[in-house]
Design a protein around this motif. Sequence first.
Motif, PDB file in Angstrom:
ATOM      1  N   SER A  17       0.827  -1.210   0.000  1.00 27.86           N
ATOM      2  CA  SER A  17       0.000   0.000   0.000  1.00 27.86           C
ATOM      3  C   SER A  17       0.858   1.256   0.000  1.00 27.86           C
ATOM      4  O   SER A  17       0.621   2.190  -0.786  1.00 27.86           O
ATOM      5  CB  SER A  17      -0.929  -0.004   1.217  1.00 27.86           C
ATOM      6  OG  SER A  17      -1.783  -1.126   1.198  1.00 27.86           O
ATOM      7  N   PHE A  21       0.964   3.932  -3.082  1.00 27.88           N
ATOM      8  CA  PHE A  21       0.591   5.326  -2.864  1.00 27.88           C
ATOM      9  C   PHE A  21       1.727   6.259  -3.282  1.00 27.88           C
ATOM     10  O   PHE A  21       1.497   7.304  -3.899  1.00 27.88           O
ATOM     11  CB  PHE A  21       0.244   5.559  -1.399  1.00 27.88           C
ATOM     12  CG  PHE A  21      -1.112   5.042  -1.015  1.00 27.88           C
ATOM     13  CD1 PHE A  21      -1.995   4.562  -1.966  1.00 27.88           C
ATOM     14  CD2 PHE A  21      -1.516   5.042   0.315  1.00 27.88           C
ATOM     15  CE1 PHE A  21      -3.238   4.084  -1.623  1.00 27.88           C
ATOM     16  CE2 PHE A  21      -2.768   4.573   0.670  1.00 27.88           C
ATOM     17  CZ  PHE A  21      -3.633   4.095  -0.294  1.00 27.88           C
ATOM     18  N   ILE A  64      -3.931  14.053  -1.090  1.00 26.11           N
ATOM     19  CA  ILE A  64      -4.742  13.704   0.080  1.00 26.11           C
ATOM     20  C   ILE A  64      -5.378  14.952   0.673  1.00 26.11           C
ATOM     21  O   ILE A  64      -6.558  14.950   1.054  1.00 26.11           O
ATOM     22  CB  ILE A  64      -3.878  12.969   1.122  1.00 26.11           C
ATOM     23  CG1 ILE A  64      -3.370  11.641   0.555  1.00 26.11           C
ATOM     24  CG2 ILE A  64      -4.659  12.738   2.406  1.00 26.11           C
ATOM     25  CD1 ILE A  64      -2.489  10.865   1.510  1.00 26.11           C
ATOM     26  N   TRP A  68      -9.328  15.770   0.974  1.00 25.22           N
ATOM     27  CA  TRP A  68      -9.901  16.053   2.289  1.00 25.22           C
ATOM     28  C   TRP A  68     -10.645  17.387   2.284  1.00 25.22           C
ATOM     29  O   TRP A  68     -11.703  17.520   2.921  1.00 25.22           O
ATOM     30  CB  TRP A  68      -8.792  16.052   3.339  1.00 25.22           C
ATOM     31  CG  TRP A  68      -9.242  16.449   4.711  1.00 25.22           C
ATOM     32  CD1 TRP A  68      -9.186  17.690   5.287  1.00 25.22           C
ATOM     33  CD2 TRP A  68      -9.860  15.607   5.684  1.00 25.22           C
ATOM     34  NE1 TRP A  68      -9.704  17.670   6.551  1.00 25.22           N
ATOM     35  CE2 TRP A  68     -10.130  16.399   6.827  1.00 25.22           C
ATOM     36  CE3 TRP A  68     -10.203  14.264   5.706  1.00 25.22           C
ATOM     37  CZ2 TRP A  68     -10.734  15.884   7.972  1.00 25.22           C
ATOM     38  CZ3 TRP A  68     -10.802  13.743   6.844  1.00 25.22           C
ATOM     39  CH2 TRP A  68     -11.061  14.545   7.955  1.00 25.22           C
ATOM     40  N   TRP A 513      -7.013  -2.735   1.916  1.00 27.31           N
ATOM     41  CA  TRP A 513      -5.860  -1.829   1.868  1.00 27.31           C
ATOM     42  C   TRP A 513      -5.168  -1.879   0.510  1.00 27.31           C
ATOM     43  O   TRP A 513      -5.004  -0.858  -0.154  1.00 27.31           O
ATOM     44  CB  TRP A 513      -4.857  -2.201   2.960  1.00 27.31           C
ATOM     45  CG  TRP A 513      -5.376  -2.054   4.364  1.00 27.31           C
ATOM     46  CD1 TRP A 513      -6.641  -1.690   4.733  1.00 27.31           C
ATOM     47  CD2 TRP A 513      -4.641  -2.258   5.559  1.00 27.31           C
ATOM     48  NE1 TRP A 513      -6.742  -1.674   6.093  1.00 27.31           N
ATOM     49  CE2 TRP A 513      -5.532  -2.012   6.635  1.00 27.31           C
ATOM     50  CE3 TRP A 513      -3.346  -2.646   5.849  1.00 27.31           C
ATOM     51  CZ2 TRP A 513      -5.149  -2.138   7.962  1.00 27.31           C
ATOM     52  CZ3 TRP A 513      -2.949  -2.763   7.165  1.00 27.31           C
ATOM     53  CH2 TRP A 513      -3.839  -2.507   8.212  1.00 27.31           C
ATOM     54  N   SER A 517      -5.025   0.760  -3.008  1.00 29.15           N
ATOM     55  CA  SER A 517      -3.816   1.234  -3.687  1.00 29.15           C
ATOM     56  C   SER A 517      -3.866   0.928  -5.181  1.00 29.15           C
ATOM     57  O   SER A 517      -3.441   1.748  -6.003  1.00 29.15           O
ATOM     58  CB  SER A 517      -2.581   0.591  -3.049  1.00 29.15           C
ATOM     59  OG  SER A 517      -2.583  -0.813  -3.220  1.00 29.15           O
ATOM     60  N   VAL A 580      -9.253   1.617   9.508  1.00 35.05           N
ATOM     61  CA  VAL A 580      -8.192   2.130   8.640  1.00 35.05           C
ATOM     62  C   VAL A 580      -8.634   2.067   7.178  1.00 35.05           C
ATOM     63  O   VAL A 580      -8.420   3.011   6.397  1.00 35.05           O
ATOM     64  CB  VAL A 580      -6.894   1.324   8.854  1.00 35.05           C
ATOM     65  CG1 VAL A 580      -5.864   1.682   7.785  1.00 35.05           C
ATOM     66  CG2 VAL A 580      -6.325   1.602  10.234  1.00 35.05           C
ATOM     67  N   TYR A 581      -9.271   0.961   6.802  1.00 34.88           N
ATOM     68  CA  TYR A 581      -9.749   0.847   5.416  1.00 34.88           C
ATOM     69  C   TYR A 581     -10.754   1.939   5.079  1.00 34.88           C
ATOM     70  O   TYR A 581     -10.639   2.602   4.028  1.00 34.88           O
ATOM     71  CB  TYR A 581     -10.382  -0.518   5.186  1.00 34.88           C
ATOM     72  CG  TYR A 581     -11.229  -0.560   3.933  1.00 34.88           C
ATOM     73  CD1 TYR A 581     -10.649  -0.644   2.673  1.00 34.88           C
ATOM     74  CD2 TYR A 581     -12.623  -0.471   4.004  1.00 34.88           C
ATOM     75  CE1 TYR A 581     -11.413  -0.641   1.523  1.00 34.88           C
ATOM     76  CE2 TYR A 581     -13.399  -0.471   2.858  1.00 34.88           C
ATOM     77  CZ  TYR A 581     -12.792  -0.556   1.619  1.00 34.88           C
ATOM     78  OH  TYR A 581     -13.560  -0.549   0.487  1.00 34.88           O
ATOM     79  N   CYS A 583     -11.251   4.858   6.401  1.00 38.99           N
ATOM     80  CA  CYS A 583     -10.663   6.200   6.366  1.00 38.99           C
ATOM     81  C   CYS A 583      -9.900   6.427   5.064  1.00 38.99           C
ATOM     82  O   CYS A 583     -10.025   7.486   4.432  1.00 38.99           O
ATOM     83  CB  CYS A 583      -9.744   6.390   7.566  1.00 38.99           C
ATOM     84  SG  CYS A 583     -10.604   6.484   9.154  1.00 38.99           S
ATOM     85  N   PHE A 584      -9.116   5.425   4.648  1.00 36.52           N
ATOM     86  CA  PHE A 584      -8.400   5.577   3.380  1.00 36.52           C
ATOM     87  C   PHE A 584      -9.359   5.533   2.195  1.00 36.52           C
ATOM     88  O   PHE A 584      -9.142   6.206   1.189  1.00 36.52           O
ATOM     89  CB  PHE A 584      -7.332   4.498   3.253  1.00 36.52           C
ATOM     90  CG  PHE A 584      -6.029   4.870   3.895  1.00 36.52           C
ATOM     91  CD1 PHE A 584      -5.187   5.787   3.292  1.00 36.52           C
ATOM     92  CD2 PHE A 584      -5.649   4.320   5.100  1.00 36.52           C
ATOM     93  CE1 PHE A 584      -3.980   6.148   3.879  1.00 36.52           C
ATOM     94  CE2 PHE A 584      -4.447   4.671   5.699  1.00 36.52           C
ATOM     95  CZ  PHE A 584      -3.613   5.589   5.093  1.00 36.52           C
ATOM     96  N   VAL A 588      -9.405   8.091  -0.957  1.00 34.76           N
ATOM     97  CA  VAL A 588      -9.110   7.569  -2.294  1.00 34.76           C
ATOM     98  C   VAL A 588     -10.299   7.769  -3.229  1.00 34.76           C
ATOM     99  O   VAL A 588     -10.142   8.241  -4.368  1.00 34.76           O
ATOM    100  CB  VAL A 588      -8.722   6.083  -2.208  1.00 34.76           C
ATOM    101  CG1 VAL A 588      -8.677   5.458  -3.607  1.00 34.76           C
ATOM    102  CG2 VAL A 588      -7.371   5.924  -1.525  1.00 34.76           C
TER     103      VAL A 588
END
Length: 752
Positions: A17, A21, A64, A68, A513, A517, A580-581, A583-584, A588
Amino acid sequence: MDIPALLTSAGMNIWISVGMFSLYSILRKQPLNVKVYFGQRIAQGRTRNENICFERFAPSASWILKAWNATEEDIFACGGIDAVVFLRIVIFSIRIFAIATILCTFLVLPLNYFGEGIQGIEDSTAMDLLTIGNVQEGSKWLWAHCFTLYVISACACTLLYFEYENVARMRAEQVLRFPTRPSNFTVVVRGIPWSSIESYNESVGKFFSNYYASSYITHQIIYRFGAVQQLMVLMHYHCHASSYEDAEKMYKVMTTVPVMATIPDNQCCEPNTERCGLCRAKSDSFKKVGRGSELTNHNVDEELRGKECEAALVFFKSRFDALVVSQTIQSADPMLWVTEPAPEPLDVFWQNLCVPYNLLWIRKISVFIASIVFSVIFLLPTTFVQGLTKIQYLQSTFPFLRRVSDRSYINLITGYLPSLVLTVFLTIVPPLMMLFSTLEGRVSRSTRKRSACVKVLIFFIWNVYFSNILSGSWIERMGRLTVTSPKDLATLLAELIPRQASFFMTYVMTSGWSGLSFELLQPVPLVGNWLFKCVLMKDEDFVRPITFAFHTEVTRVLLFGLLGFTFCILAPLILPFLLVYFCFAFLVYRNQIMNVYYVKYQTDGSYWTLAHNATIFSLILTQVVAGILFGMKKSSTASTCTIPLIVCTALFNVFCKNRFLPLFKNRSAQDAIEMDRDDERSGKLQEIVENLPKAYNQFELCGDQMQLPTKEDDDKHSDKPKKSSSSESLEELEIVENLAETESEDKIVSIN
């Protein structure tokens, strides 16, 4: 699966990942990759609004920050309401699993670890110490699990209600935001009865002129897609004809096509100024053919009449008239004159409009049987995947596996490899389900994709969730797994779900994850573009604007939601991986929606109803499994307390369906009448009505969906100078310089 195998899988996925990225942050700045990573912005003409410098070969995280800082209005402008709703699903998941992670990590997880309920059990692993299976029978600590379940269920229902309300409001605003949609005045008619004395075209006109004389305007018959393709190719070449014979042939082709828009007969194409309605090429060799042409009445050629389908688009004078017709049974035989609201012009799936309506039920049954057969066949790779995770249980049956289990790479085989193999096998599922949805006969691309989304979700729930649990447990018990009743199945699930938590953790990391990517990197368009431009030296573009794969991404988010709910109190260690997944995924997907994916059609937020139903299913399944597990742990009081929770969740679902679901199924007559009155007072209604037949030009829209000879192919036979590759690369470099971000925060420009 033990802890070293889990850590091996985590290390592999984190390395992949981070590497992907970093590679993406470099590749997106290269001129060659502009159309791979900024296709949506190029399609909207938003590529020259910024003028920023950057370091082309240095990784950066500025994308990012831009993702955001983007507002919901920015997302709507780029991806429409479907993109906004999809991100609302992700935001809902972040909120509920943030609450669940805090509660379960600090309350449930310590109680599971210190439960001392699996001491002395031979096949227990270190991971089992972190599950509810380690809690002793009759323990008072189970009340903490029951309390946590109540809190999570209450928070989930509350968040669901507010999100459902917001999406319903956005859907209502969508109607008012785009009042001139042609679909508001148009109805799809299928099941037109066959007549030996008149064509389908004449039957439709006679029927609606008789029963809807005050509101009916005109109609457009649907022709078989293959015939339209042949006509389009013929038109493409003949519109460039220079000889008199070719022009006369073209005129005969044109006069054979009944164009439903009313055009005065004295209106002709001016030389080299008008464009053909079929292929948009300039022509001065033929006249426009109106509805009143003598060849479009009773002298219609028999060959063309044979190309007609038993479907048509019917246009009405007002939105309310179209709404009433689309929701009314037109005939005593419900299989004839079947009406439904028309999709938007770019959303129409013309091939399926030609499918006879009385054959749809056969197609649906065939697709249902094919889906079941495919699910059964897919048990083979599922069992193989579980065999990789439980090699130690297969050593007695397959002695050669003992040599593999003694190797140093056993953690890689049992930890990372199973989830990778399953993820690879699952890549064939979304395209196949899209094919199944096409065969069902959906008349719009949006409903076809939503139908595929439902099929993929059901397949994932069965083959990824239940099949892995049952097959893994069957391998552990070496065929001694028996189920004789639904009660046995429920009890078995309650016992086996916690034991499969470690496998699903690795699956979340590999499919989630690493999947994000690869979604960000877009490897297939990237490699294809390099081959086209650098190896094959092609002038045309390999990358074309693509739409967002809702049937793949929505199902992945909802499947991970199912894992989160069912494991939240049974094996809470999975929750941080899921959080975590999500949030990313939030970052993405916002980046991809604003830069990559092109919006061609919308479902007006209908994916939310699927997300709501999947969440309710996940909650009820969690509550049922928890109640059974409490009973197995001899805590009858805690088990009994889950019954009111199940009932309340089911009642909440009924309330939401009665309160909001009708807004997703039907259009409001009140809004339709008010918009009709406003347009009539402002004088816009007549103008909208006159342009309706032009909006649904089947030949023009089918031409956009076909791969006709390109303009470059035509230029090969002309004397026009070609654009050099150097000038093209300079243009791409200019676009990149306008698109790239600066490394310093004070130079970041808003997307607006």
